[in-house]
Write an enzyme that holds these catalytic residues in place. Sequence first.
Site, PDB file in Angstrom:
ATOM      1  N   ARG A   1       0.835  -1.214   0.000  1.00 22.29           N
ATOM      2  CA  ARG A   1       0.000   0.000   0.000  1.00 22.29           C
ATOM      3  C   ARG A   1       0.867   1.259   0.000  1.00 22.29           C
ATOM      4  NH1 ARG A   1      -2.193   1.646   4.393  1.00 22.29           N
ATOM      5  NH2 ARG A   1      -2.516  -0.433   5.257  1.00 22.29           N
TER       6      ARG A   1
ATOM      7  N   TYR B   1     -15.862  15.380 -16.917  1.00 19.85           N
ATOM      8  CA  TYR B   1     -16.352  14.013 -16.908  1.00 19.85           C
ATOM      9  C   TYR B   1     -17.467  13.913 -15.847  1.00 19.85           C
ATOM     10  CZ  TYR B   1     -16.497   9.116 -15.614  1.00 19.85           C
ATOM     11  OH  TYR B   1     -16.926   7.860 -15.304  1.00 19.85           O
TER      12      TYR B   1
ATOM     13  N   ASP C   1      -7.293  18.016 -16.331  1.00 13.93           N
ATOM     14  CA  ASP C   1      -7.580  16.627 -16.681  1.00 13.93           C
ATOM     15  C   ASP C   1      -7.278  16.506 -18.176  1.00 13.93           C
ATOM     16  OD1 ASP C   1      -8.717  14.216 -17.529  1.00 13.93           O
ATOM     17  OD2 ASP C   1     -10.247  14.256 -15.976  1.00 13.93           O
TER      18      ASP C   1
ATOM     19  N   LYS D   1      -8.060   4.971 -19.889  1.00 17.14           N
ATOM     20  CA  LYS D   1      -8.379   5.318 -21.263  1.00 17.14           C
ATOM     21  C   LYS D   1      -7.136   5.114 -22.144  1.00 17.14           C
ATOM     22  CE  LYS D   1     -12.134   6.348 -19.070  1.00 17.14           C
ATOM     23  NZ  LYS D   1     -12.478   7.666 -18.590  1.00 17.14           N
TER      24      LYS D   1
HETATM   25  C1  LIG Z   1     -13.064   8.222 -17.340  1.00 13.66           C
HETATM   26  C2  LIG Z   1     -12.649   9.574 -16.946  1.00 13.66           C
HETATM   27  C3  LIG Z   1     -12.360   9.882 -15.607  1.00 13.66           C
HETATM   28  C4  LIG Z   1     -12.539   8.880 -14.497  1.00 13.66           C
HETATM   29  O1  LIG Z   1     -11.589   7.854 -14.588  1.00 13.66           O
HETATM   30  P1  LIG Z   1     -11.827   6.357 -14.057  1.00 13.66           P
HETATM   31  O2  LIG Z   1     -10.533   5.691 -14.387  1.00 13.66           O
HETATM   32  O3  LIG Z   1     -13.021   5.804 -14.749  1.00 13.66           O
HETATM   33  O4  LIG Z   1     -12.053   6.457 -12.571  1.00 13.66           O
HETATM   34  C5  LIG Z   1     -11.891  11.153 -15.314  1.00 13.66           C
HETATM   35  N1  LIG Z   1     -11.753  12.089 -16.273  1.00 13.66           N
HETATM   36  C6  LIG Z   1     -12.032  11.828 -17.568  1.00 13.66           C
HETATM   37  C7  LIG Z   1     -11.860  12.899 -18.592  1.00 13.66           C
HETATM   38  C8  LIG Z   1     -12.501  10.571 -17.950  1.00 13.66           C
HETATM   39  O5  LIG Z   1     -12.792  10.337 -19.233  1.00 13.66           O
END
Ligand SMILES: *Cc1c(COP(=O)(O)O)cnc(C)c1O
Length: 403
Positions: free
Chosen positions: A75, A129, A194, A219
């Site tokens: 952890r 998101y 982001d 992603k």
């Molecule tokens: C999918 C997504 C998230 C969240 O990520 P997870 O890995 O699903 O928790 C945050 N920001 C954007 C732009 C996303 O497309």
Amino acid sequence: MDAMYDAAITPATPRALATEAVHAGREDLAALGLHAVPLDLSTTYPSYDARAEAARIDEFATTGAQPEGPPIYARLDNPTTARFETALARLEGTQSAVAFASGMAALTAVLLVRASMGLRHVVAVRPLYGCSDHLLTAGLLGTEVTWTDAAGIGDAIRPDTGLVMVETPANPTLAEVDIRAVAHACGSVPLLVDSTFATPVLQRPVEHGAQIVLHSATKYLGGHGDVLAGVVACDEEFAGKLRQVRFATGGVLHPLAGYLLLRGLSTLPVRMRAASTSAAELARRLSVDPRIARVHYPEIGGAMVAFEVYGDPHDVIAAVRLITPAVSLGSVDTLIQHPASISHRIVDEGDRRSAGVSDRLLRMSVGLEDVEDLWRDLTEALSARPGRRAAGNGVRERHSAGR
Ligand SMILES: *Cc1c(COP(=O)(O)O)cnc(C)c1O
């Protein structure tokens, strides 16, 4: 320092992104007599010197620096995940990166670090998101949010503002903000970008004045639809605080996920270039198509295309065959989804619409298939009658009957 932990060594001469993508975080492998990255699944590590262990734990509690020498407990520290963090930091041009179990766990840790400093107010620009919007709006972590547009950021900042958050290109409208202008408006408040949709291949926000870069590594970074992960790239001081929060709250990445992410990074530049070429071509064709009211495609490019249809978006979702109707994005195959029904369902309807997320908007993540095959499927789905939808439902029925 053990050779195992020399992965953070920075090369003497700066290297291009494509080179870093396949070498960063792996510089020590040859000296170890290895070629593929070792996968360390240990949860704990033997240590016969409890005094030395205590000193290392005290050091971590003070600085949050990655402990030197052998790991202590999974952890706190994992060598395979650390390689991915090193590589991602190199690609983003930051001192450090800290990986988490998901993008949402990564955002949670950022908010907790700032809230623990008494800075609970966040200024944010829509759209974000859906779940990021929800996390801020619901105040689950004791944060309070002021929503504004990019031009209103300076006026929205208060003495207790701990963070300014933008997403660019934004999910799902692909709206872009000028990172440099926004960073200027933030003054001394850290700007979080982001950058999930852009990846470091298309944009490195820190070069434009952002302090914190967030990725849903689920992603493009992972890139194959089989890893859930998040990562924050930032300076080492903030990274230390993030590691302390990660240790305390437990949102760690599994080492196998760290392994797969590092492997995904190797092909990131090639995948992004190929998918972006197809996405730009599909955006061009959609923009002259009479069935389409509006196309959204970012100026910086990328593999995401969003478009508003005159017809019923649900008919398009029901009619695709090659393209998979599914939430998420950034995989090798093409996905399409209806944000108002899925990715942004959790956002209040009025907020969703005012952020430009029309009920007729479809969001497509373009993969690596041949562009003509993609176009054929898309153009047929756009003209589909309910008959094609029935065929799709038949597939689902057979699937559930088989279980
Ligand atoms: C999918 C997504 C998230 C969240 O990520 P997870 O890995 O699903 O928790 C945050 N920001 C954007 C732009 C996303 O497309």
